[in-house]
Design an enzyme around this catalytic site. Sequence first.
Site, PDB file in Angstrom:
ATOM      1  N   HIS A  69      49.038  42.925  40.994  1.00 39.29           N
ATOM      2  CA  HIS A  69      49.718  42.130  39.982  1.00 39.29           C
ATOM      3  C   HIS A  69      51.226  42.293  40.158  1.00 39.29           C
ATOM      4  CE1 HIS A  69      49.516  46.111  38.187  1.00 39.29           C
ATOM      5  NE2 HIS A  69      50.401  45.764  37.271  1.00 39.29           N
ATOM      6  N   HIS A  71      53.743  43.452  38.258  1.00 33.08           N
ATOM      7  CA  HIS A  71      54.589  44.458  37.629  1.00 33.08           C
ATOM      8  C   HIS A  71      55.317  45.267  38.698  1.00 33.08           C
ATOM      9  CE1 HIS A  71      52.516  44.454  33.424  1.00 33.08           C
ATOM     10  NE2 HIS A  71      53.546  43.644  33.479  1.00 33.08           N
ATOM     11  N   ASP A  73      56.161  48.336  39.299  1.00 30.38           N
ATOM     12  CA  ASP A  73      55.693  49.577  39.916  1.00 30.38           C
ATOM     13  C   ASP A  73      54.608  49.327  40.960  1.00 30.38           C
ATOM     14  OD1 ASP A  73      54.096  48.779  37.712  1.00 30.38           O
ATOM     15  OD2 ASP A  73      53.264  50.786  37.467  1.00 30.38           O
ATOM     16  N   HIS A 146      44.627  42.717  31.877  1.00 35.22           N
ATOM     17  CA  HIS A 146      45.935  43.348  31.732  1.00 35.22           C
ATOM     18  C   HIS A 146      46.873  42.383  31.025  1.00 35.22           C
ATOM     19  CE1 HIS A 146      48.816  46.420  32.442  1.00 35.22           C
ATOM     20  NE2 HIS A 146      49.501  45.800  33.392  1.00 35.22           N
TER      21      HIS A 146
END
Length: 328
Positions: A69, A71, A73, A146
């Site tokens: 995904h 994000h 990190d 998520h």
Amino acid sequence: MTDPNAIRITFLGTSSGMPTRQRNVSGVAVQFPQRSEWWLFDCGEGTQHQLLRLDELRPSQLRRIFITHMHGDHIYGLPGLLASCGLGSAPEHIDIYGPPGLEEYLKAVLRYSETRIPYGFRVHTVETGLILQEPEYSVFCAPLDHRVPAFGYRVVEQDRPGSFNVAKAQADGIPFGPLYGQLKAGQSIIWQGRCFHGRDYVGDPIPGRKFSYCTDTTFCRNAVDLSRAADLVIHEATYAQADWELARRSKHSTAAMAAQVAAEAKAQALILTHFSPRYTPEAPITLEDLLAEAQAIFPNTLLARDRLTYEIPRRSPAPLPVGVGLPR
């Protein structure tokens, strides 16, 4: 000693959100037996620093990257790694798989940084189902639960033919040579006026190995399906059960949720990763507490740590029935 027939899984980062002094952010490298190439799952900031500490993972041999995904990190290290791969002994080509928006993100970073990639790479936007089919391995993906679109992955090794019963072939008077090869391939042969069928000389197929990679997500059925009968489940465990409310709000998993996935999937082993930075050796709740919570539900659970390598051994063929192939 390393098993040359094992699938080797190395954790390059095990922290969520931000790195800590002990843990980098997400990245998992996978090496397959008898292959010089390796694959990468997620690429958080600092991934290439971890690779510098691991001589067996050469950037020139990186072949496929799977992103869960968007994000940071999980993706901030990707442009830098692609750029660095082009400054040394470059790979021939890299295929990148990930959610909508990944290709636009990479193009923007490379354009504004005026970065030139001297090798070919292609971004594949994933959808539910089969996303890669090779002669030896298949990769499936499915959406997780998520805050942004996120996908989990399932890697499946193709089944291998069962063991060839040499003793039975010899007892039946079949000479060693090309006829054995035909029987091994499941074919029927004629020898000295008799018909012999390959199915009578080859054991049951040896099931291929399977592993899943599920992060970031709260507990969901797709994670269970991706992990079904897996040799290994790699699952996020951002929070302890005591912080369940934080997990609920952020749509992350507790260690207990990860264990529930592995238990319902009837998996063989579970490795927890993607830990909140709040869990340190000095904190009221430590990673050992997360491990205990998971093991209470799924005993064969391990904690990932940075640069830990876990090996999935090759499955052995089932023993042939006693007495098969003995002279009559």
